[in-house]
Design an enzyme around this catalytic site. Structure first.
Site: not given
Ligand code: PA5
Length: 444
Positions: A285, A306, A420
């Site tokens: 990310e 494996h 989303k």
């Molecule tokens: O690293 C990030 O920002 C995302 O992975 C969020 O942690 C994830 O989308 C969850 O978001 P939130 O904590 O707002 O529910």
């Protein structure tokens, strides 16, 4: 924690890793001075050293309430709001402990998917179990987590009554905004704040990770101490060659530039499976944007030798490997001798299982290097809170430096919004009318 790049350096031109030193220094300075892209999300940088004993005591106090009142605690969260806790708890808890009586509640994870069967089965299981909930969402509006929390809140209230349920529901969310904050304030839940300047995937050392980890009976003070020591070890004042985060960031960028686009994290301990999951989110990310970024993958060895072993040894040569090696197991078990020796295993009799595992690890490293796979080796002494705390900060700092060297903003995730938007349009969420219309046209 130690990093050994000797079996990676041989795959890139001599001096090309060290050549990154000025860029690493510039990245570290930008992180330190807050002049890099994403500089409003640098709260993780000095988070370990800012954690006070009083804060740890407050977390432990809340954990005690959940421990005393719950047989199970459901951690509702997704992405950065659950992977860190899951990784630490899995690494440090007895794998089969949930099958035995325990002083600590069983930790369950939900809110990280929208699987109807998963949620139905969870609810089915919880019917006979006194449970609590830790609802974790920074935005407070994440659909997966919100649906799960709605189900669990209702069930917990039905099970205990509304007032009693309030004692075992904890919210970890933004200080002011989002539905999770509104609900927590209105219902009077105990709540913790996720600092504005700490992004989800860097939040394991905030209450997001610390509370579930404490409820699992683990020593969060030792975890934080490991991170604090690593924060010092990866500081701006530490020379390049002695700074593990700097060396890791430079090495993986040098390998990437040589054409190897996939980094596989390999572990030899099944308890570290979720370290790979946490690390994949952290690096994927943070770096996968603007058409760039190493693809982070993970394997559990020797299990996956494996299944994926053939590909790693012999498939397209676009990969390198980062191995997490645990020097000493916490237990002791040897291969027994057998008079009949029907399985022919007496050549191993008396040897520790870990010695066999280590030879598998070494043999695999040599084979993969022979097969053209650069190998970075990260060793920790043993699986405990202190060592995992070190790994957490090491990977976070390595990620910040590495992303900046790559030329991306490591602290945003604009791409996550695309699905989303479509999902909300398809579900006719209020406010998405134009998108709904457009998507219906596309689907005709
Ligand atoms: O690293 C990030 O920002 C995302 O992975 C969020 O942690 C994830 O989308 C969850 O978001 P939130 O904590 O707002 O529910």
């Amino acid at each position: 924690m130690k990093i050994n790049i000797s079996k990676a350096a041989q795959f890139v031109a001599a001096g090309s890793i060290e050549a990154y030193e000025p860029q690493v220094k510039a990245a570290q300075e930008a992180l330190e001075q807050g002049t890099c892209p994403g500089n409003d999300f640098l709260g993780w940088m000095h988070l370990p050293s800012s954690i006070t004993p009083e804060f740890i005591a407050e977390i432990n106090e809340t954990a005690k309430v959940l421990k005393e009142n719950c047989e199970a605690v459901v951690v509702a969260g997704i992405g950065g709001s659950y992977l860190g806790a899951r990784m630490v708890i899995d690494a440090l808890s007895n794998t089969f402990g949930w099958l035995q009586p325990s002083d600590c509640p069983r930790i369950l994870f939900a809110g990280n998917n929208i699987g109807e069967d998963y949620l139905s089965e969870l609810i089915g299981y919880l019917k006979g179990v006194k449970f609590g909930v830790i609802n974790i969402s920074k935005s407070g509006t994440t659909t997966e987590t919100a649906i799960t929390f709605r189900l669990l809140k209702r069930m917990c209230e039905e099970q205990r009554g509304k007032e009693e349920a309030k004692k075992v529901i904890v919210a970890i969310t933004d200080a002011k905004k989002g539905a999770a904050r509104t609900t927590a304030d209105k219902e009077g839940y105990k709540s913790f704040i996720i600092p504005d300047n700490v992004g989800g995937r860097f939040s394991v050392l905030t209450p997001v990770g610390l509370l579930p980890i404490a409820v699992a009976g683990l020593d969060i003070a030792a975890l934080v101490k490991g991170a604090q020591d690593m924060e010092a070890q990866c500081g701006l004042d530490v020379p390049f060659a002695e700074n593990p985060a700097a060396v890791y960031a430079a090495t993986r960028n040098a390998i990437y530039q040589s054409g190897k686009k996939i980094e596989i994290m390999a572990n030899y301990q099944p308890k570290l499976h979720n370290l790979g999951e946490w690390w994949k989110q952290l690096y994927g990310e943070s770096e996968g944007k603007d058409g760039k970024g190493i693809f982070p993958a993970s394997v559990d060895l020797t299990t996956d030798l494996h299944s994926m072993g053939q590909w790693i040894q012999d498939g397209e040569r676009t990969i390198f490997e980062t191995v997490i090696s645990v020097e000493t197991p916490n237990t002791s078990l040897a291969v027994p001798s057998d008079e009949e020796n029907l399985d022919g295993l007496n050549f191993l009799a008396g040897k520790r299982i870990d010695e066999v595992n280590k030879m598998a690890e070494l043999g695999t490293q040599l084979a993969h290097v022979d097969g053209g796979v650069p190998n970075i080796k990260i060793s920790i002494e043993k699986l405990d809170e202190y060592n995992i705390g070190q790994l957490i900060y090491f990977f976070e700092k390595g990620c910040g430096i590495s992303g900046l060297i790559l030329g991306v903003n490591p602290f945003d995730q604009p791409g996550v919004e695309a699905y989303k938007k479509n999902m909300f349009a398809l579900l006719n969420k209020p406010g998405y009318e134009a998108e709904s219309k457009a998507i219906q046209e596309r689907l005709k």
